[in-house]
Design a protein around this motif. Structure first.
Motif, PDB file in Angstrom:
ATOM      1  N   TYR A 114       5.921  10.033   4.313  1.00 11.21           N
ATOM      2  CA  TYR A 114       5.471   8.906   3.339  1.00 11.21           C
ATOM      3  C   TYR A 114       3.860   9.138   2.847  1.00 11.21           C
ATOM      4  N   LEU A 115       3.114   9.998   3.392  1.00 16.16           N
ATOM      5  CA  LEU A 115       1.865  10.407   2.882  1.00 16.16           C
ATOM      6  C   LEU A 115       1.906  10.900   1.841  1.00 16.16           C
ATOM      7  N   ASP A 116       2.510  12.113   1.633  1.00 15.12           N
ATOM      8  CA  ASP A 116       2.498  13.213   0.480  1.00 15.12           C
ATOM      9  C   ASP A 116       2.800  12.702  -0.813  1.00 15.12           C
ATOM     10  N   GLY A 117       3.654  11.582  -0.963  1.00 13.02           N
ATOM     11  CA  GLY A 117       3.973  11.177  -2.132  1.00 13.02           C
ATOM     12  C   GLY A 117       3.059  10.260  -2.641  1.00 13.02           C
ATOM     13  N   ILE A 118       2.325   9.507  -1.542  1.00 13.70           N
ATOM     14  CA  ILE A 118       1.228   8.471  -2.220  1.00 13.70           C
ATOM     15  C   ILE A 118       0.043   9.219  -2.634  1.00 13.70           C
ATOM     16  N   VAL A 119      -0.458  10.319  -1.767  1.00 14.57           N
ATOM     17  CA  VAL A 119      -1.707  11.220  -2.146  1.00 14.57           C
ATOM     18  C   VAL A 119      -1.387  11.924  -3.330  1.00 14.57           C
ATOM     19  N   GLY A 120      -0.300  12.441  -3.503  1.00 17.03           N
ATOM     20  CA  GLY A 120       0.244  13.092  -4.787  1.00 17.03           C
ATOM     21  C   GLY A 120       0.365  12.426  -6.006  1.00 17.03           C
ATOM     22  N   GLY A 121       0.211  11.104  -6.088  1.00 18.17           N
ATOM     23  CA  GLY A 121       0.437  10.195  -7.156  1.00 18.17           C
ATOM     24  C   GLY A 121       1.963   9.955  -7.600  1.00 18.17           C
ATOM     25  N   ARG A 122       2.760  10.442  -6.803  1.00 21.46           N
ATOM     26  CA  ARG A 122       4.203  10.233  -7.218  1.00 21.46           C
ATOM     27  C   ARG A 122       4.684   8.877  -6.564  1.00 21.46           C
ATOM     28  N   GLU A 123       4.000   8.236  -5.742  1.00 10.12           N
ATOM     29  CA  GLU A 123       4.491   7.093  -5.178  1.00 10.12           C
ATOM     30  C   GLU A 123       3.282   6.100  -4.982  1.00 10.12           C
ATOM     31  N   VAL A 124       3.432   4.892  -4.594  1.00  7.57           N
ATOM     32  CA  VAL A 124       2.480   3.949  -4.386  1.00  7.57           C
ATOM     33  C   VAL A 124       2.756   3.306  -2.839  1.00  7.57           C
ATOM     34  N   GLY A 125       1.729   2.843  -2.345  1.00  6.17           N
ATOM     35  CA  GLY A 125       2.067   2.229  -1.202  1.00  6.17           C
ATOM     36  C   GLY A 125       1.358   0.730  -1.106  1.00  6.17           C
ATOM     37  N   ALA A 126       1.653  -0.095   0.002  1.00  3.12           N
ATOM     38  CA  ALA A 126       1.205  -1.461   0.108  1.00  3.12           C
ATOM     39  C   ALA A 126       0.912  -1.796   1.310  1.00  3.12           C
ATOM     40  N   ILE A 127      -0.211  -2.828   1.853  1.00  3.90           N
ATOM     41  CA  ILE A 127      -0.521  -3.283   2.895  1.00  3.90           C
ATOM     42  C   ILE A 127      -0.164  -4.793   2.921  1.00  3.90           C
ATOM     43  N   CYS A 128       0.692  -5.148   4.074  1.00  3.62           N
ATOM     44  CA  CYS A 128       1.135  -6.323   4.372  1.00  3.62           C
ATOM     45  C   CYS A 128       0.611  -7.330   5.403  1.00  3.62           C
ATOM     46  N   VAL A 129      -0.260  -7.919   5.144  1.00 11.54           N
ATOM     47  CA  VAL A 129      -1.223  -8.569   6.098  1.00 11.54           C
ATOM     48  C   VAL A 129      -1.019 -10.367   5.823  1.00 11.54           C
ATOM     49  N   THR A 130      -1.462 -10.727   4.776  1.00 11.18           N
ATOM     50  CA  THR A 130      -1.587 -12.178   4.284  1.00 11.18           C
ATOM     51  C   THR A 130      -0.150 -12.918   4.443  1.00 11.18           C
ATOM     52  N   GLU A 153      14.802   1.084  17.989  1.00 10.92           N
ATOM     53  CA  GLU A 153      14.370   0.450  16.656  1.00 10.92           C
ATOM     54  C   GLU A 153      13.001  -0.608  16.631  1.00 10.92           C
ATOM     55  N   TRP A 154      12.232  -0.706  15.693  1.00 14.77           N
ATOM     56  CA  TRP A 154      11.564  -1.672  15.456  1.00 14.77           C
ATOM     57  C   TRP A 154      12.268  -2.912  14.554  1.00 14.77           C
ATOM     58  N   VAL A 155      12.134  -4.156  15.059  1.00 14.12           N
ATOM     59  CA  VAL A 155      12.749  -5.075  14.072  1.00 14.12           C
ATOM     60  C   VAL A 155      11.492  -6.146  13.749  1.00 14.12           C
ATOM     61  N   ILE A 156      11.838  -6.249  12.317  1.00 11.22           N
ATOM     62  CA  ILE A 156      10.655  -6.977  11.779  1.00 11.22           C
ATOM     63  C   ILE A 156      11.040  -8.112  11.039  1.00 11.22           C
ATOM     64  N   ASN A 157      10.446  -9.262  11.216  1.00 11.78           N
ATOM     65  CA  ASN A 157      10.897 -10.875  10.616  1.00 11.78           C
ATOM     66  C   ASN A 157       9.399 -11.473  10.423  1.00 11.78           C
ATOM     67  N   GLY A 158       9.346 -11.840   9.047  1.00  9.71           N
ATOM     68  CA  GLY A 158       8.279 -12.399   8.508  1.00  9.71           C
ATOM     69  C   GLY A 158       8.049 -12.677   7.078  1.00  9.71           C
ATOM     70  N   PHE A 159       7.072 -13.439   6.508  1.00 12.03           N
ATOM     71  CA  PHE A 159       7.034 -13.489   5.283  1.00 12.03           C
ATOM     72  C   PHE A 159       5.458 -13.158   4.831  1.00 12.03           C
ATOM     73  N   LYS A 160       5.200 -12.395   3.722  1.00 15.18           N
ATOM     74  CA  LYS A 160       3.947 -11.914   3.437  1.00 15.18           C
ATOM     75  C   LYS A 160       3.789 -12.476   2.028  1.00 15.18           C
ATOM     76  N   ARG A 161       2.451 -12.750   1.859  1.00 11.04           N
ATOM     77  CA  ARG A 161       2.092 -12.975   0.340  1.00 11.04           C
ATOM     78  C   ARG A 161       1.178 -12.572  -0.113  1.00 11.04           C
ATOM     79  N   TYR A 162       0.863 -12.633  -1.659  1.00 12.51           N
ATOM     80  CA  TYR A 162      -0.498 -12.070  -2.128  1.00 12.51           C
ATOM     81  C   TYR A 162      -0.552 -10.467  -1.846  1.00 12.51           C
ATOM     82  N   ILE A 163       0.401  -9.803  -1.867  1.00 13.82           N
ATOM     83  CA  ILE A 163       0.569  -8.297  -1.514  1.00 13.82           C
ATOM     84  C   ILE A 163       0.513  -7.517  -2.836  1.00 13.82           C
ATOM     85  N   SER A 164      -0.433  -6.780  -2.909  1.00 10.28           N
ATOM     86  CA  SER A 164      -0.869  -6.021  -4.051  1.00 10.28           C
ATOM     87  C   SER A 164       0.236  -4.742  -4.040  1.00 10.28           C
TER      88      SER A 164
END
Length: 397
Positions: A114-130, A153-164
């Protein structure tokens, strides 16, 4: 005072960044602002990756000309990009904030994926906190991250907003509660969720008064499953990871505020020296020169605090807790300065400051307003500063 805390190599780097942005971002800035052209944003992100600008924080991945790349240089990039187009700068700052925990805490195979694509400019990432009920009080989040031992596996349930970068990002770092039986700060985890994972949805994107061209929206996780190795760090270590990320983000935001403030100052100073009123240049009026002087000293103070914090970070001698105060001070002063300078520029330009036809003052005014809210409100970072100065107390929020 500009560049007072920088060495010659960093000054040369600033000049290179300005030339790069003049070629790549300036011609696309109007499309990003007026048409919210994501393809234009992507084109500049790709160019940044190809020029090695997105690996500045990761010396082991960096392949550019700098002898010791670090947060000082990433902050310069943030400052120069925000001076041209803050919406674009938000996109790359968010992607870099996603890359930071991937680089530092992900397992090797996940990091490579996942990191190579972001730092290579081919992809972008997001942070989900709010979340709808969680802003500055991030420890109170309702999102749950539970481990299914049977399926590993990890199972995620939730609602995030104002995510750039919501919906356009390829990779999401998601924070949530993994152990509700303990205080949130001791029971939070962070996981990596790729966009194609079943159960991830993007209900809507928001329309903001500023930062046009930056995609910000909602992200919903419904029984969203990722492999066990997509955990960052250790289970229940998410709050510590988030604190370290916030220090990094707030210093970068110091650069963002500084770039916006300097752009507004240049517009105001040029107008004050050109425009005549009542037989004199506008800058000869005491009320105007007083405002110009205050813009100037505020910018110098913001620069000193921002690059002090960046240098402290790069030196690596402070713990995340000790770095929290200088990072918070950089964010507070730079972002408040951006709002002050944007407002002053509009006032000095008068009617011209309110129109698109006479320059960027109105855009800077709209864009700057977000800075004292994102990445920790001014009220929140003041609280963090006070906590450092009052170690024997626990001030109430």
């Amino acid at each position: 005072m500009e560049d007072y805390l920088l060495d010659d190599e960093a000054r040369r780097f600033r000049a290179d960044v300005r030339d790069f942005l003049q070629r790549e971002l300036v011609p696309r800035a109007e499309a990003i602002e007026d048409r919210q052209d994501w393809a234009a944003v992507q084109a500049v992100v790709r160019a940044l990756g190809q020029a090695h600008y997105l690996t500045l924080m990761f010396p082991d991945l960096y392949a550019g000309a700098l002898s010791a790349p670090g947060l000082v240089h990433a902050t310069i990039l943030s400052e120069e990009a925000a001076a041209v187009n803050y919406a674009f700068e938000t996109t790359i700052a968010t992607a870099t904030s996603c890359a930071y925990p991937l680089h530092r805490y992900a397992q090797p195979a996940v990091r490579a994926r996942y990191l190579d694509g972001i730092v290579g400019g081919r992809e972008v990432g997001a942070i989900c906190v709010t979340e709808p009920e969680v802003g500055s009080d991030s420890a109170g989040m309702a999102t749950r991250i539970e481990f299914d031992a049977h399926r590993n596996e990890w199972v995620i349930n939730g609602f995030k907003r104002y995510i750039s970068n919501a919906s356009v990002a390829d990779t999401y770092i998601v924070y949530g509660i993994s152990n509700p039986a303990v205080p949130s700060r001791k029971g939070m985890s962070a996981v990596v969720v790729p966009k194609e994972t079943p159960g991830i949805h993007f209900p809507r994107c928001y329309t903001f008064m500023g930062r046009r061209g930056c995609v910000v929206g909602e992200v919903v996780f419904e029984d969203c499953r990722v492999p066990a190795d997509h955990l960052l760090g250790q289970r229940d270590e998410g709050f510590r990871i988030m604190l370290a990320m916030f220090n990094f983000e707030r210093i970068i935001l110091g650069g963002s505020g500084l770039g916006q403030a300097r752009a507004a100052f240049r517009i105001a100073a040029d107008h004050a020296q050109r425009r005549e009123s009542f037989g004199q240049k506008l800058g000869c009026k005491q009320l105007i020169w007083d405002r110009i002087a205050e813009m100037s000293w505020r910018i110098d103070a913001a620069e000193l605090l921002t690059y002090r914090a960046a240098r402290l970070y790069d030196a690596g001698r402070l713990s995340p807790k000790a770095l929290m105060k200088p990072a918070s001070m950089a964010k507070l002063v730079s972002t408040e300065t951006a709002i002050f300078c944007a407002d002053a520029a509009v006032q000095i330009l008068g009617g011209d400051g309110l129109t698109k036809e006479y320059g960027r003052a109105e855009q800077l005014y709209r864009d700057a307003r977000a800075l004292t809210i994102v990445g920790g409100t001014s009220e929140m970072v003041k609280y963090l500063i006070a906590c450092s100065d009052l170690p024997s107390l626990k001030p109430n929020l």
